[in-house]
Design a protein around this motif. Structure first.
Motif, PDB file in Angstrom:
ATOM      1  N   ARG A 186       0.812  -1.225   0.000  1.00 38.19           N
ATOM      2  CA  ARG A 186       0.000   0.000   0.000  1.00 38.19           C
ATOM      3  C   ARG A 186       0.841   1.269   0.000  1.00 38.19           C
ATOM      4  O   ARG A 186       0.307   2.340   0.240  1.00 38.19           O
ATOM      5  CB  ARG A 186      -0.917   0.001   1.226  1.00 38.19           C
ATOM      6  CG  ARG A 186      -1.898  -1.150   1.256  1.00 38.19           C
ATOM      7  CD  ARG A 186      -2.951  -1.015   0.196  1.00 38.19           C
ATOM      8  NE  ARG A 186      -3.885  -2.139   0.229  1.00 38.19           N
ATOM      9  CZ  ARG A 186      -4.888  -2.293  -0.625  1.00 38.19           C
ATOM     10  NH1 ARG A 186      -5.071  -1.400  -1.573  1.00 38.19           N
ATOM     11  NH2 ARG A 186      -5.684  -3.345  -0.544  1.00 38.19           N
ATOM     12  N   ARG A 243       1.201   4.701   3.001  1.00 33.61           N
ATOM     13  CA  ARG A 243      -0.020   5.141   3.685  1.00 33.61           C
ATOM     14  C   ARG A 243      -0.290   4.318   4.931  1.00 33.61           C
ATOM     15  O   ARG A 243      -0.493   4.865   6.029  1.00 33.61           O
ATOM     16  CB  ARG A 243      -1.217   5.036   2.729  1.00 33.61           C
ATOM     17  CG  ARG A 243      -2.520   5.563   3.308  1.00 33.61           C
ATOM     18  CD  ARG A 243      -3.613   5.544   2.283  1.00 33.61           C
ATOM     19  NE  ARG A 243      -3.936   4.196   1.870  1.00 33.61           N
ATOM     20  CZ  ARG A 243      -4.819   3.412   2.517  1.00 33.61           C
ATOM     21  NH1 ARG A 243      -5.424   3.857   3.598  1.00 33.61           N
ATOM     22  NH2 ARG A 243      -5.082   2.207   2.076  1.00 33.61           N
ATOM     23  N   ASP A 254     -10.244  11.452   4.149  1.00 29.97           N
ATOM     24  CA  ASP A 254     -11.072  10.841   3.104  1.00 29.97           C
ATOM     25  C   ASP A 254     -11.736   9.551   3.595  1.00 29.97           C
ATOM     26  O   ASP A 254     -11.928   8.602   2.826  1.00 29.97           O
ATOM     27  CB  ASP A 254     -10.242  10.558   1.859  1.00 29.97           C
ATOM     28  CG  ASP A 254      -9.671  11.821   1.246  1.00 29.97           C
ATOM     29  OD1 ASP A 254     -10.329  12.879   1.366  1.00 29.97           O
ATOM     30  OD2 ASP A 254      -8.562  11.759   0.683  1.00 29.97           O
ATOM     31  N   GLN A 265     -10.683   7.089   5.418  1.00 35.40           N
ATOM     32  CA  GLN A 265      -9.855   5.929   5.125  1.00 35.40           C
ATOM     33  C   GLN A 265      -9.826   4.925   6.270  1.00 35.40           C
ATOM     34  O   GLN A 265      -9.314   3.822   6.094  1.00 35.40           O
ATOM     35  CB  GLN A 265      -8.430   6.385   4.827  1.00 35.40           C
ATOM     36  CG  GLN A 265      -7.778   7.130   5.990  1.00 35.40           C
ATOM     37  CD  GLN A 265      -6.434   7.701   5.651  1.00 35.40           C
ATOM     38  OE1 GLN A 265      -5.871   7.342   4.617  1.00 35.40           O
ATOM     39  NE2 GLN A 265      -5.905   8.578   6.491  1.00 35.40           N
ATOM     40  N   ASP A 278      -8.246  -0.468   8.370  1.00 30.99           N
ATOM     41  CA  ASP A 278      -8.140   0.230   7.104  1.00 30.99           C
ATOM     42  C   ASP A 278      -9.394  -0.066   6.286  1.00 30.99           C
ATOM     43  O   ASP A 278      -9.810  -1.218   6.168  1.00 30.99           O
ATOM     44  CB  ASP A 278      -6.891  -0.231   6.351  1.00 30.99           C
ATOM     45  CG  ASP A 278      -6.773   0.435   5.000  1.00 30.99           C
ATOM     46  OD1 ASP A 278      -6.747   1.673   4.947  1.00 30.99           O
ATOM     47  OD2 ASP A 278      -6.739  -0.304   3.997  1.00 30.99           O
ATOM     48  N   ARG A 279      -9.990   0.954   5.732  1.00 34.49           N
ATOM     49  CA  ARG A 279     -11.278   0.794   5.070  1.00 34.49           C
ATOM     50  C   ARG A 279     -11.187  -0.114   3.843  1.00 34.49           C
ATOM     51  O   ARG A 279     -12.042  -0.982   3.644  1.00 34.49           O
ATOM     52  CB  ARG A 279     -11.814   2.158   4.646  1.00 34.49           C
ATOM     53  CG  ARG A 279     -13.204   2.137   4.029  1.00 34.49           C
ATOM     54  CD  ARG A 279     -13.522   3.440   3.345  1.00 34.49           C
ATOM     55  NE  ARG A 279     -12.629   3.669   2.201  1.00 34.49           N
ATOM     56  CZ  ARG A 279     -12.569   4.822   1.533  1.00 34.49           C
ATOM     57  NH1 ARG A 279     -13.309   5.844   1.910  1.00 34.49           N
ATOM     58  NH2 ARG A 279     -11.733   4.951   0.511  1.00 34.49           N
ATOM     59  N   ASP A 280     -10.165   0.066   3.025  1.00 34.20           N
ATOM     60  CA  ASP A 280     -10.113  -0.663   1.761  1.00 34.20           C
ATOM     61  C   ASP A 280      -9.608  -2.085   1.909  1.00 34.20           C
ATOM     62  O   ASP A 280     -10.125  -3.004   1.273  1.00 34.20           O
ATOM     63  CB  ASP A 280      -9.228   0.105   0.769  1.00 34.20           C
ATOM     64  CG  ASP A 280      -9.810   1.465   0.439  1.00 34.20           C
ATOM     65  OD1 ASP A 280     -11.046   1.598   0.481  1.00 34.20           O
ATOM     66  OD2 ASP A 280      -9.019   2.393   0.154  1.00 34.20           O
TER      67      ASP A 280
END
Length: 1064
Positions: free
Chosen positions: A658, A661, A932, A934, A949-951
């Motif tokens: 990633r 981040r 955002d 995240q 972590d959102r994603d």
């Protein structure tokens, strides 16, 4: 060069490590889903095994063809249901659940019948072909439509598809209730547990079938497939209960039914035997009277004996027919047979046998007179025949009366109760008749006669009693004189003349030694024993201590006092001496006097005994056990721990996947610390929310107050919003951050950021939730199954629109950024046909509602108790929170609706769930956080906060309950922060705690043309905002501990100068 190559290979190895983390997460989901399906398959197999066992056991029962047929159909339905759930699980977990070919579901018995039927059709077709074409050989290579039908593949059920789940559930419910009806056709045994469990299962199956029809055409969607997969656990609970009750029915019910049927069969067999024997007797006696036809008596004898022979043969034959009918497995149940057939089968053998005996008895009496037997023979035969016939008639009448009583009262009364009531009615009737003058004189005469009889009986009983006492006195005197003559003594006090007391004496041999205890001055029993002197007079022992013995009373309290003194002087640790327990046990063996001890003294002695025993060093003491060692972490847990808590080399691996981040997020989250502890409320903090511009933090508590804190330049109290009535359960800032909503049960208040109540809106129904429209000029209220759109400040009509959800009780809602759609969550009130579940959980739905067309565009079913819904700021992601299950991330996708003119509709698609490393009961609201949105935050019931972590759904950080005080009630994230993470938590004691990270580079972030919170913790930020600091120098600040707070200004309720309150 070798070192360089190793350094180049190192990042790729770490990259593979974190790729394996995602693979491990997916593998865990696959394994959990496969295990859930395996449990369901085992439950289905267990029920199928019990149905096979039941079929084998029921084959021995009469009228079992119905239950065998329904059990067979139920097993076929179970196979179909298992096949459909396997297909659904194979779509969800393709690597762990294998598919099953449909050909394995074809019943071999049915296929054998179809094969034989096909051969017959083939033979018929062959003969027809020979007739039509006599010179042509009919071979398998010859094309023929009939031959093609025969060689076609075996028949397969075309409804074995996911689209037909509702139909299969309905068929399953029909087969289940048919099995129960066939089971209840056995009147010999009824099990309420089986009936209750099967009827509850039927109700839930119909409920699921009715609800699934709503999602016709969506059974291949992952969300609907997940819902169907969750239904397997609900169905598995029903299947387990039915399996257990069916196993008990096999062990208890089937033997009971078999015993009852065998008992009925044995009765019929006995009747047949008796009837056969009696017919032989009748036929034998007919040989003596068959030729006597000259006289009328002879012809009468022959008529009755021939009739007896006919009835006896009919009784024997009907008994055998009834026996064969009862034991036949293909016979119809009782309620499916005409009443006259049942009466003929059940009652005719006994009735015919009774009539045969009666005819034979009458013929026998006539035979004694027809053959000119002796007079005494004729009389005795006639009397005995009348006597036995009377008994036979009486018993038959009693049996018939019992049958009538059962049919009338259904077991509520016995025949004796009915006869007793009839007797009481008759006595009451005759009592009224006897009160009339003609009968009254007769009653008086009989009453005086009865009194004379009673008086005579009493006199005779008194004479007999005195005579018996005299005999006893004479006997006692004779025995006394005899004992005196032989030199023995007797206790005359126990044998007084004319008394009923018993003579009690104890004789002992004078030569036997008797141990007599002696008591010392302190009451202790000595061990010495003395022998009684030999004398002619025996030693008489009476109950209780001798009057000459002196027994001192032992004071137990003095023993404890002495023991306390010894323990205090002899042990530095306060323990008793080693001899105390022994002395106490010895003292307990002392003989106490036969004096009365009060319950209080007995209780005090018992308490002191327990205290002394506990003080004894020789008694076993409870040791503290060492805590159990934690279980070895799994590979998944180690990988997640290394990622979330920063093991060596983890940051490099994250950067490979990633970038930097996740590395920066993990590093920053690990620096979260408590920076503010605000004590303002005296009750549980119910809700928190930062304003969108980051300037204020609004809180509400069960102490009927709401508070507004100023976040920057430092945390300080701004306003207290008092509510005189009701509890405030929610606060909601407007998108611009200048208005605040506080929700009570049926009231919504609109406040400014300065704490002025601009409006108070009263509603007739309870309000579950409120949310603002993105424009900020109106807001939505959830009121049961409808959503009301209300104007915020101005407007003649405060209600702008209403949106109805007929069968869904809305819990929470969100509005998309374009103000076009509503996202709602909540349970359904009933199925489309008005059905309710019996024992399963109520279906919940996630709805997408179009406010322009006022139609539901998409509805997604879930089984977990859905609680809240949160929409990301860009409107693409939806976070669903549940009561106990982990939160889920859904995406809002726009698709073309092929059914309605290719219109664009929104649809929720499940992306993933946020699963922690261990089992957690989630109970809090889920939130988006970070830049955002995240990050995803959710709290467990134990008080821990989990941050993902959102994603990627990777757990980044975990804040334990000990750091939060262990009483977390709510939390809120400050969305206006860019480089500094900040969130607030509420607690049961009314405290509001703020968590932030250390400050980074400060820069101003503008939101909606309003200065907002900047990059640093509130207590450390510096601003050059003169318009915000005007007047602060003249105000007196109050310092409490390490927290600086400005005195709050209490905002009053709206008066005449405030717009509102308005009511609808």
């Amino acid at each position: 060069m070798r070192v360089l190559v190793s350094h180049q290979c190192l990042p790729s190895c770490k990259c593979l490590k974190y790729v394996s983390i995602k693979a491990t997460l997916d593998e865990q989901i696959q394994n959990e889903g496969a295990e859930s399906f395996d449990r369901f398959q085992r439950r289905i197999n267990n029920l199928d095994q019990e149905l096979r066992n039941f079929a084998n056991a029921a084959r021995q029962l009469g009228s079992s063809i119905g239950i065998l047929s329904t059990a067979f159909r139920l097993r076929e339905c179970l196979a179909n249901i298992l096949f459909l759930f396997r297909e659904n699980a194979a779509d969800l977990f393709p690597r762990k659940v294998a598919r099953q070919p449909k050909e394995t579901l074809v019943n071999p018995n049915v296929m054998e019948k179809r094969r034989k039927r096909g051969k017959r059709r083939d033979r018929t077709s062959f003969e027809a072909g020979e007739q039509e074409h006599p010179g042509v050989a009919w071979t398998s290579a010859t094309p023929s439509v009939r031959h093609d039908k025969i060689t076609a593949p075996p028949f397969l059920d075309s409804t074995l598809d996911a689209q037909f789940f509702p139909e299969h559930f309905e068929v399953f419910a029909t087969d289940v209730i048919a099995f129960l009806n066939r089971l209840n056709e056995f009147p010999e045994f009824t099990d309420e547990a089986v009936s209750t469990s099967i009827r509850a299962f039927e109700g839930d199956l119909k409920y699921w079938a009715c609800c699934l029809r709503t999602y016709r055409g969506q059974f291949k969607y992952p969300a609907v497939q997940r819902y169907i997969h969750d239904l397997a656990s609900e169905m598995g609970g029903h299947i387990d209960r039915i399996t257990n009750t069916l196993r008990m029915f096999i062990e208890v019910g089937v033997p009971t039914i078999r015993c009852a049927q065998q008992h009925a069969a044995s009765n019929l067999l006995t009747l047949s035997t008796v009837a056969t024997f009696f017919s032989g007797v009748t036929a034998t006696t007919l040989q003596n009277s068959s030729n006597s036809t000259s006289t009328g008596l002879g012809r009468g004898v022959n008529a009755f004996w021939f009739s007896s022979l006919v009835f006896s043969i009919a009784a024997a034959v009907n008994s055998l027919i009834g026996l064969s009918w009862r034991m036949a497995m293909y016979r119809s149940p009782g309620h499916r047979v005409p009443w006259w057939v049942l009466i003929w089968i059940h009652r005719s053998p006994l009735v015919f046998l009774v009539m045969s005996v009666a005819c034979f008895s009458v013929g026998l009496v006539l035979f004694t007179y027809a053959t000119n037997q002796a007079k005494i023979t004729s009389i005795i035969t006639t009397v005995f025949t009348a006597f036995t016939s009377f008994g036979l008639a009486a018993v038959s009448a009693w049996f018939a009366s019992e049958r009538w009583t059962y049919l009338k009262y259904r077991g509520q009364k016995w025949l004796a109760d009915v006869l007793g009531e009839a007797w009481e009615d008759a006595v009451e009737f005759w009592g009224g008749v006897m009160e009339m003058p003609p009968f009254l004189w007769v009653v008086y005469s009989f009453s005086w006669l009865w009194r004379g009889i009673i008086l005579t009986r009493g006199i005779l009983e008194a004479i007999a009693k005195w005579a018996w006492r005299g005999c006893r006195w004479v006997g006692a005197a004779v025995i006394s004189i005899h004992n005196r003559l032989v030199g023995k003594s007797i206790d005359w006090t126990a044998a007084e003349c004319g008394t009923d007391s018993k003579v009690q004496q104890t004789r002992h041999n004078a030569s036997l030694p008797i141990a007599i205890p002696t008591f010392g001055p302190v009451g202790e029993t000595s061990d010495s024993s003395t022998s009684a002197p030999s004398s002619s007079a025996p030693l008489l022992l009476r109950s209780g201590p001798p009057s000459s013995s002196k027994i001192n009373r032992v004071d137990v309290r003095s023993s404890f006092d002495a023991a306390d003194a010894v323990s205090s002087s002899g042990s530095s640790h306060g323990h008793a001496s080693p001899n105390i327990a022994t002395d106490l046990l010895n003292n307990s063996n002392r003989v106490l006097p036969n004096t009365l001890i009060t319950p209080r003294e007995r209780f005090v002695q018992a308490v002191r005994s327990v205290i002394m025993l506990q003080r004894s060093p020789f008694l076993p003491r409870r040791e503290r056990t060492a805590p159990l060692e934690p279980a070895a972490p799994t590979a998944l847990a180690e990988a997640l721990s290394s990622l979330a808590y920063g093991e060596q080399g983890s940051e490099c691996g994250v950067s490979e996947i990633r970038g930097s981040r996740l590395t920066n997020l993990i590093t920053k989250l690990k620096t979260l610390q408590l920076t503010e502890d605000l004590l303002i409320h005296s009750g549980l903090v119910r809700c928190l929310q930062f304003s969108p511009n980051g300037k204020f933090l609004a809180t509400t508590s069960w102490d009927r107050t709401s508070a507004i804190f100023r976040v920057w330049p430092q945390f300080e109290g701004h306003r207290v919003l008092a509510h005189l009535q009701g509890f405030v359960s929610q606060v909601a800032w407007s998108p611009s951050g200048n208005l605040l909503l506080t929700k009570l049960n049926r009231v919504v208040k609109v406040w400014t950021e300065e704490g002025v109540c601009r409006r108070s809106i009263n509603r007739k129904a309870s309000i579950q939730a409120v949310t603002w429209l993105p424009s900020g000029d109106a807001f939505m209220t959830v009121e049961g199954s409808k959503v009301v759109k209300l104007v915020a400040l101005t407007g003649f009509d405060q209600v702008l629109d209403r949106y109805y959800f007929n069968r869904v009780l809305i819990h929470d809602l969100a509005v998309t950024p374009d103000s076009l759609r509503l996202l709602c969550v909540g349970p359904i009130l009933s199925s489309p046909e008005g059905l309710q579940p019996s024992k399963s959980r109520v279906e919940k739905q996630l709805l997408v509602y179009n406010m322009q067309t006022k139609q539901i565009e998409n509805q997604t079913p879930v089984l977990h108790d859905v609680k809240d819904i949160t929409l990301s700021r860009d409107g693409r992601f939806v976070l669903i929170s549940y009561e106990k299950a982990p939160p889920q991330l859904w995406t809002l996708e726009m698709v073309k609706d092929r059914t309605v003119n290719m219109a664009t509709i929104a649809r929720l698609v499940l992306r993933h769930a946020y699963v922690p490393k261990m089992l957690v009961d989630f109970g809090g609201h889920g939130y988006f956080g970070g830049k955002d949105d995240q990050l995803v935050l959710c709290a467990g019931k134990a008080g821990d906060i989990y941050i993902w972590d959102r994603d990627s759904a990777i757990l980044l950080h975990n804040i334990h309950a000990q750091a939060l005080g262990g009483d977390l009630t709510c939390l809120a994230w400050n969305q206006a922060v860019e480089n500094v993470l900040m969130f607030a938590t509420g607690s049961h004691d009314g405290a509001v705690r703020v968590w932030t990270t250390p400050p980074g580079r400060s820069h101003v972030h503008t939101a909606l043309s309003t200065p907002s919170l900047l990059t640093g913790p509130p207590s450390l930020l510096k601003f050059d905002s003169s318009h915000e600091q005007q007047g602060e120098g003249t105000s007196s600040n109050t310092r409490t501990g390490s927290i600086t707070a400005r005195p709050f200004c209490v905002s009053p309720e709206p008066q005449d100068d405030i717009t509102g309150p308005l009511s609808l």
